[in-house]
Design a protein around this motif. Structure first.
Motif, PDB file in Angstrom:
ATOM      1  N   TRP A 185     -33.712  13.505  -5.364  1.00 23.29           N
ATOM      2  CA  TRP A 185     -34.799  14.462  -5.194  1.00 23.29           C
ATOM      3  C   TRP A 185     -35.657  14.075  -3.991  1.00 23.29           C
ATOM      4  O   TRP A 185     -36.046  12.922  -3.837  1.00 23.29           O
ATOM      5  N   LEU A 186     -35.941  15.045  -3.131  1.00 23.95           N
ATOM      6  CA  LEU A 186     -36.756  14.838  -1.941  1.00 23.95           C
ATOM      7  C   LEU A 186     -38.139  15.427  -2.177  1.00 23.95           C
ATOM      8  O   LEU A 186     -38.292  16.400  -2.917  1.00 23.95           O
ATOM      9  N   LEU A 187     -39.142  14.835  -1.535  1.00 25.34           N
ATOM     10  CA  LEU A 187     -40.530  15.253  -1.717  1.00 25.34           C
ATOM     11  C   LEU A 187     -41.157  15.558  -0.370  1.00 25.34           C
ATOM     12  O   LEU A 187     -41.083  14.739   0.553  1.00 25.34           O
ATOM     13  N   GLU A 188     -41.746  16.748  -0.248  1.00 26.55           N
ATOM     14  CA  GLU A 188     -42.512  17.150   0.930  1.00 26.55           C
ATOM     15  C   GLU A 188     -43.800  17.809   0.464  1.00 26.55           C
ATOM     16  O   GLU A 188     -43.794  18.560  -0.505  1.00 26.55           O
ATOM     17  N   THR A 234     -46.034  16.221   5.162  1.00 24.06           N
ATOM     18  CA  THR A 234     -45.843  14.818   4.800  1.00 24.06           C
ATOM     19  C   THR A 234     -44.574  14.760   3.973  1.00 24.06           C
ATOM     20  O   THR A 234     -44.449  15.472   2.977  1.00 24.06           O
ATOM     21  N   ARG A 235     -43.606  13.952   4.421  1.00 25.12           N
ATOM     22  CA  ARG A 235     -42.349  13.846   3.662  1.00 25.12           C
ATOM     23  C   ARG A 235     -42.036  12.374   3.424  1.00 25.12           C
ATOM     24  O   ARG A 235     -42.352  11.523   4.227  1.00 25.12           O
ATOM     25  N   TRP A 236     -41.437  12.134   2.307  1.00 31.59           N
ATOM     26  CA  TRP A 236     -40.986  10.801   1.934  1.00 31.59           C
ATOM     27  C   TRP A 236     -39.522  10.702   2.337  1.00 31.59           C
ATOM     28  O   TRP A 236     -38.732  11.600   2.064  1.00 31.59           O
ATOM     29  N   ASP A 237     -39.159   9.613   3.005  1.00 28.79           N
ATOM     30  CA  ASP A 237     -37.785   9.523   3.512  1.00 28.79           C
ATOM     31  C   ASP A 237     -36.798   8.948   2.498  1.00 28.79           C
ATOM     32  O   ASP A 237     -35.600   9.098   2.669  1.00 28.79           O
ATOM     33  N   GLU A 238     -37.286   8.342   1.435  1.00 32.84           N
ATOM     34  CA  GLU A 238     -36.396   7.829   0.393  1.00 32.84           C
ATOM     35  C   GLU A 238     -36.343   8.832  -0.755  1.00 32.84           C
ATOM     36  O   GLU A 238     -37.383   9.268  -1.243  1.00 32.84           O
ATOM     37  N   PRO A 239     -35.158   9.199  -1.207  1.00 38.93           N
ATOM     38  CA  PRO A 239     -35.053  10.133  -2.332  1.00 38.93           C
ATOM     39  C   PRO A 239     -35.489   9.468  -3.641  1.00 38.93           C
ATOM     40  O   PRO A 239     -35.493   8.237  -3.770  1.00 38.93           O
ATOM     41  N   PHE A 240     -35.829  10.295  -4.606  1.00 38.52           N
ATOM     42  CA  PHE A 240     -36.262   9.840  -5.922  1.00 38.52           C
ATOM     43  C   PHE A 240     -35.145  10.102  -6.922  1.00 38.52           C
ATOM     44  O   PHE A 240     -34.385  11.052  -6.792  1.00 38.52           O
ATOM     45  N   ALA A 241     -35.074   9.272  -7.956  1.00 37.73           N
ATOM     46  CA  ALA A 241     -34.037   9.413  -8.980  1.00 37.73           C
ATOM     47  C   ALA A 241     -34.214  10.683  -9.800  1.00 37.73           C
ATOM     48  O   ALA A 241     -33.240  11.273 -10.266  1.00 37.73           O
ATOM     49  N   ALA A 256     -40.645  11.920  -8.317  1.00 37.63           N
ATOM     50  CA  ALA A 256     -41.238  12.473  -7.094  1.00 37.63           C
ATOM     51  C   ALA A 256     -42.635  13.017  -7.385  1.00 37.63           C
ATOM     52  O   ALA A 256     -43.582  12.792  -6.617  1.00 37.63           O
ATOM     53  N   TRP A 257     -42.786  13.733  -8.491  1.00 35.57           N
ATOM     54  CA  TRP A 257     -44.078  14.287  -8.888  1.00 35.57           C
ATOM     55  C   TRP A 257     -45.098  13.159  -9.122  1.00 35.57           C
ATOM     56  O   TRP A 257     -46.240  13.235  -8.679  1.00 35.57           O
ATOM     57  N   ALA A 258     -44.659  12.099  -9.807  1.00 32.52           N
ATOM     58  CA  ALA A 258     -45.539  10.953 -10.059  1.00 32.52           C
ATOM     59  C   ALA A 258     -45.998  10.320  -8.750  1.00 32.52           C
ATOM     60  O   ALA A 258     -47.157   9.905  -8.625  1.00 32.52           O
ATOM     61  N   GLU A 266     -45.728  13.549   9.175  1.00 25.31           N
ATOM     62  CA  GLU A 266     -45.609  12.141   8.833  1.00 25.31           C
ATOM     63  C   GLU A 266     -44.491  11.945   7.830  1.00 25.31           C
ATOM     64  O   GLU A 266     -44.288  12.773   6.945  1.00 25.31           O
ATOM     65  N   THR A 267     -43.790  10.831   7.955  1.00 30.29           N
ATOM     66  CA  THR A 267     -42.773  10.449   6.983  1.00 30.29           C
ATOM     67  C   THR A 267     -43.242   9.172   6.305  1.00 30.29           C
ATOM     68  O   THR A 267     -43.638   8.216   6.977  1.00 30.29           O
ATOM     69  N   LEU A 268     -43.218   9.158   4.983  1.00 31.64           N
ATOM     70  CA  LEU A 268     -43.605   7.986   4.223  1.00 31.64           C
ATOM     71  C   LEU A 268     -42.358   7.277   3.722  1.00 31.64           C
ATOM     72  O   LEU A 268     -41.352   7.897   3.434  1.00 31.64           O
ATOM     73  N   HIS A 269     -42.475   5.987   3.593  1.00 34.77           N
ATOM     74  CA  HIS A 269     -41.328   5.171   3.147  1.00 34.77           C
ATOM     75  C   HIS A 269     -41.461   4.838   1.693  1.00 34.77           C
ATOM     76  O   HIS A 269     -42.449   4.708   1.130  1.00 34.77           O
TER      77      HIS A 269
END
Length: 86
Positions: free
Chosen positions: A37-40, A49-56, A61-63, A83-86
């Motif tokens: 799951w990807l989060l933006e 703002t996007r996170w570059d690591e996927p979530f299980a 991702a919501w948390a 911005e991309t967050l790690h």
């Protein structure tokens, strides 16, 4: 970079308003994929703002969105370069 051609969006995606600020939370993954799951988060001004690591899971991702908003404030998603967050 691989383009996702067919995605599914989590039911947790949507507009969130807090303290007079609205952001669009998008949690998504490739159709048929387990996890990943990807989060933006997109501000009203179009800052992304996007996170570059996927979530299980979409719940993970919501948390992460909730934790970031609680720690940094909802306004932290505004007024910055994309911005991309790690």
């Amino acid at each position: 970079m691989t383009m996702l051609t067919s995605v599914e969006h989590s039911d947790l995606s949507g507009e969130i308003e807090d303290d007079g600020v609205t952001v669009q939370v998008d949690i998504f993954r490739a159709v048929g994929r387990q996890g990943g799951w990807l989060l933006e988060v997109t501000s009203e001004e179009g800052d992304i703002t996007r996170w570059d690591e996927p979530f299980a899971s979409d719940e993970d991702a919501w948390a992460e969105f909730l934790a970031t908003a609680a720690r940094d404030g909802i306004r932290s998603f505004h007024c910055h370069e994309n911005e991309t967050l790690h």
